[in-house]
Design a protein around this motif. Sequence first.
Motif, PDB file in Angstrom:
ATOM      1  N   ALA A 408       0.834  -1.205   0.000  1.00 40.33           N
ATOM      2  CA  ALA A 408       0.000   0.000   0.000  1.00 40.33           C
ATOM      3  C   ALA A 408       0.868   1.254   0.000  1.00 40.33           C
ATOM      4  N   CYS A 409       1.925   1.249   0.830  1.00 40.57           N
ATOM      5  CA  CYS A 409       2.828   2.402   0.863  1.00 40.57           C
ATOM      6  C   CYS A 409       3.538   2.569  -0.474  1.00 40.57           C
ATOM      7  N   ALA A 410       3.965   1.446  -1.065  1.00 39.19           N
ATOM      8  CA  ALA A 410       4.633   1.523  -2.361  1.00 39.19           C
ATOM      9  C   ALA A 410       3.687   2.033  -3.436  1.00 39.19           C
ATOM     10  N   LEU A 411       2.448   1.579  -3.398  1.00 42.77           N
ATOM     11  CA  LEU A 411       1.469   2.037  -4.377  1.00 42.77           C
ATOM     12  C   LEU A 411       1.203   3.529  -4.224  1.00 42.77           C
ATOM     13  N   GLY A 412       1.115   4.000  -2.989  1.00 43.99           N
ATOM     14  CA  GLY A 412       0.942   5.432  -2.763  1.00 43.99           C
ATOM     15  C   GLY A 412       2.136   6.226  -3.261  1.00 43.99           C
ATOM     16  N   GLY A 413       3.343   5.689  -3.049  1.00 46.11           N
ATOM     17  CA  GLY A 413       4.528   6.366  -3.535  1.00 46.11           C
ATOM     18  C   GLY A 413       4.596   6.419  -5.046  1.00 46.11           C
ATOM     19  N   VAL A 414       4.218   5.321  -5.700  1.00 44.09           N
ATOM     20  CA  VAL A 414       4.239   5.291  -7.165  1.00 44.09           C
ATOM     21  C   VAL A 414       3.217   6.264  -7.739  1.00 44.09           C
ATOM     22  N   MET A 415       2.015   6.300  -7.149  1.00 40.86           N
ATOM     23  CA  MET A 415       0.990   7.211  -7.647  1.00 40.86           C
ATOM     24  C   MET A 415       1.404   8.669  -7.458  1.00 40.86           C
ATOM     25  N   SER A 416       1.933   9.010  -6.276  1.00 33.60           N
ATOM     26  CA  SER A 416       2.339  10.394  -6.028  1.00 33.60           C
ATOM     27  C   SER A 416       3.533  10.764  -6.885  1.00 33.60           C
ATOM     28  N   GLY A 417       4.510   9.856  -6.980  1.00 36.47           N
ATOM     29  CA  GLY A 417       5.669  10.132  -7.816  1.00 36.47           C
ATOM     30  C   GLY A 417       5.318  10.210  -9.283  1.00 36.47           C
ATOM     31  N   GLY A 418       4.379   9.377  -9.713  1.00 29.21           N
ATOM     32  CA  GLY A 418       3.973   9.403 -11.115  1.00 29.21           C
ATOM     33  C   GLY A 418       3.318  10.709 -11.500  1.00 29.21           C
ATOM     34  N   VAL A 419       2.443  11.208 -10.621  1.00 26.63           N
ATOM     35  CA  VAL A 419       1.797  12.487 -10.906  1.00 26.63           C
ATOM     36  C   VAL A 419       2.834  13.603 -10.974  1.00 26.63           C
ATOM     37  N   ALA A 420       3.752  13.635  -9.992  1.00 25.51           N
ATOM     38  CA  ALA A 420       4.763  14.691  -9.967  1.00 25.51           C
ATOM     39  C   ALA A 420       5.664  14.614 -11.196  1.00 25.51           C
ATOM     40  N   GLN A 421       6.078  13.412 -11.571  1.00 27.27           N
ATOM     41  CA  GLN A 421       6.968  13.260 -12.719  1.00 27.27           C
ATOM     42  C   GLN A 421       6.275  13.677 -14.008  1.00 27.27           C
ATOM     43  N   ARG A 422       5.024  13.293 -14.175  1.00 25.87           N
ATOM     44  CA  ARG A 422       4.316  13.643 -15.411  1.00 25.87           C
ATOM     45  C   ARG A 422       4.077  15.150 -15.500  1.00 25.87           C
ATOM     46  N   VAL A 423       3.703  15.767 -14.391  1.00 22.02           N
ATOM     47  CA  VAL A 423       3.467  17.210 -14.425  1.00 22.02           C
ATOM     48  C   VAL A 423       4.767  17.953 -14.704  1.00 22.02           C
ATOM     49  N   ALA A 424       5.869  17.484 -14.112  1.00 21.06           N
ATOM     50  CA  ALA A 424       7.156  18.132 -14.371  1.00 21.06           C
ATOM     51  C   ALA A 424       7.531  18.021 -15.843  1.00 21.06           C
ATOM     52  N   ASP A 425       7.324  16.858 -16.432  1.00 20.21           N
ATOM     53  CA  ASP A 425       7.627  16.692 -17.858  1.00 20.21           C
ATOM     54  C   ASP A 425       6.717  17.564 -18.723  1.00 20.21           C
ATOM     55  N   TRP A 426       5.465  17.679 -18.308  1.00 20.64           N
ATOM     56  CA  TRP A 426       4.525  18.492 -19.081  1.00 20.64           C
ATOM     57  C   TRP A 426       4.899  19.974 -19.000  1.00 20.64           C
TER      58      TRP A 426
END
Length: 788
Positions: A408-426
């Motif tokens: 659950a913690c890993a899934l939360g980290g992946v979701m939060s990191g994924g959003v941040a990474q995609r927004v930064a790239d955008w």
Amino acid sequence: MERARENGSAGELGSPAQRPEAAAAALELLVHGVGGASPEEMLDDPRTVRVTGDDTAAVYRRIADADAEQRPDADRGQPVPEAYVWCNLTSGNGSRALWLLLLPFMVVNLAHWMRPTTRGRKRTVRLYGLLVRLAGLTLTVLLVAAACEVALDLAAWQCAGTRACAEEHSWLAFLSPDASDDGWWSQPGRRLALAGLVPTALTGLLWYLSHRTWSAYESQQPMSRKAEPDEETGRTGLGRPGFWYGRRLVARLRAAHTAAGLLTVAAAVGTSAARYDQASGGPAVLEALGRLLEVTLVAGFAVVLWVVCRRGRSENRLDKELDRSLVRLLPTGSVLLLVLTLLYAGWSRPGWHSRGRLPGDMTFGGIALFEGMLVIALGVVAHILFRARPDTRTAMRGLAGPAVAMLACALGGVMSGGVAQRVADWLDGTRSSIPGPPVLLTWQASTIPAVLVVLAFLIGWLAWRTWQLRNQEMAGVELDYEGAAKDPARTRRIANTRAMASLTDRAPLMVAVIASVTWLLGAGALAGALATEDPPSEAARGTYAFVQGAAETAQALGSWLIGLGFILFVTWGRRAYKDPAARRTIGILWDVGTFWPRAAHPFAPPCYAERAVPDLTWRMATWTRATGGRLVISGHSQGSVLAAAAAWQLKPSVRKRVALLTYGSPLERLYGRWFPAHFGPAALSSLHREVACWRNLYRPTDPIGGGVQLPGDCGPQVDREPLKDPLAYGRTAQHPLPAPILGHSDYQADPAFAEERGQLLARLTPDVPVPRARDDGAPQGSSGRSSE
């Protein structure tokens, strides 16, 4: 039907005066399983009528049986079939697609219920629940912190403060000092205050979803009753009067998690301004306000921790109380503090300029470290509980809860990191005009390829093991259909289905390996980020060429994979919002994951069993009160779990007059092994002793259902020998066309189903009058029941 419900009070139901001829009335209450079914399919009749319930969950009958209570002599000996349809609890309208955002919360809530079986260790059990609740709190803070990272750091601080990025995104021009000629909103504090509305809105949305789903699903009160002197409540908590009504705890946790989210936003906005005031030598008033704000934030988080730690679940009674002062004051005080923080940050500071990343980006490192320590502590506590009463059938030797909490913690980290990474790239693309997200998120994304490699090895091992099992099963298939003309292709297909069905029993190994690898890689990512303060590609510069190439590849591939996962996640959610078929598929996930009450996280998807179990209990009680008739509750797949839970909610004196028929049931295969404290051997053996009779049907081709496998002589009394699937190997007079391999579906097509149902009805003696509320404890054959 409805009159019977009205006559049943919320308290203890007495035994009604009954007509002698009504004593033979029989009811078969059908409960469907994972994925749902229509009432027409369940009743095998296109003409059905809803007799009680609403659009969310209801009981249906065939039109011909609608007035069965008024015709007690009609079809004597044949049960009146009723279908309880609850699929809209998990796969109803398009708003269910929003529940995908709540997936980490659902997973950590499951960890709460996976503790090992124990007795006499109340403090250790409470500590286990406390650790899971703390892990759930970190997930809320992590999600809100990710929203702050996107809105405050990447957009308002970095992009709006950089000319090139702001010119590329005109919608940020009014926040940019260059594009707006130092306009009113261009000061960093005001930009942060405005951007803080985004994570605030997210927190409000989570509160709204939790409050709304509670009102729609879990606000149904179970029947209030007092525990009987001979009631064994220690076997499982599912029979306790307050198990399916957690209003008080959910309200407390909702207030605490809402406050934690709002305080996280206040900290992200206010501490940056406070640090500037303390470092710049500005007005003494602002410096004092900044220090006061920091102290208040610490005090607010301390109160939140106290609320989360103070109280767990109350199950021994139907707790209708509500901590109204706390539930109202804690979120209200947090909102007030946030408003004051936004005003403080928006105060004019002409010399303040945004550079680099927003201060406090190691917040993610602190959250990751705390989560890792919580998982270790949870593993120690789970091991202590397991050692007290070891059971070889328990998944992962009692460590399933810590492993699932880690995922659950890993899934939360992946979701939060994924959003941040995609927004930064955008926002920035590949120009590197802004620093981008925190270094830790980049390190975490770089570990994803390694996790996928391990997962690929596991899948390969499972494929090889399945091939071995298929070869072993071929001899068993030929033995089961001895005398039939041999067809190698048919034999191989049946053997392969059996081998594939056995993969369910390999799930503990999969979870153990993935959770262990995730913890190790997460610890490595945290250590790398803290030691180097650079992303992996930069940290590996100057080392061996292989190491540098591997680091660059992992970072690039991880960023791409996390972006792909985020896109697939959004696409799946959008499709589920528009497509009922896709929404139904997602509903299957919720069928399994949201059976349990929200004990660890108030923002998890709603617990449908807090509506379904009281529904079933009330239905059985009102039928018995109105007719005094016999009753068989018949559950398929997940419906068998609901049936067992509803039976546990009845008094022992009533439970003795209920027959239970389960088929394709995961009661032992999944729930007994993963949730041993509530569905372990002791609990299922107790249920077998307390109901009038229980029969369980399963197939070797079923990937979900299995035998109950009670110890000793109880096993054959409950489990019938595995059913043949398919019913015929080749073409026969009864099956002129090839019989399909049914697997988990259509158990009613097997003649064994009608046979077992008839035997259960026969064992429920129809002529014994319904006992009154005070029972002598002797086993009764009658299924006429008073319930509470």
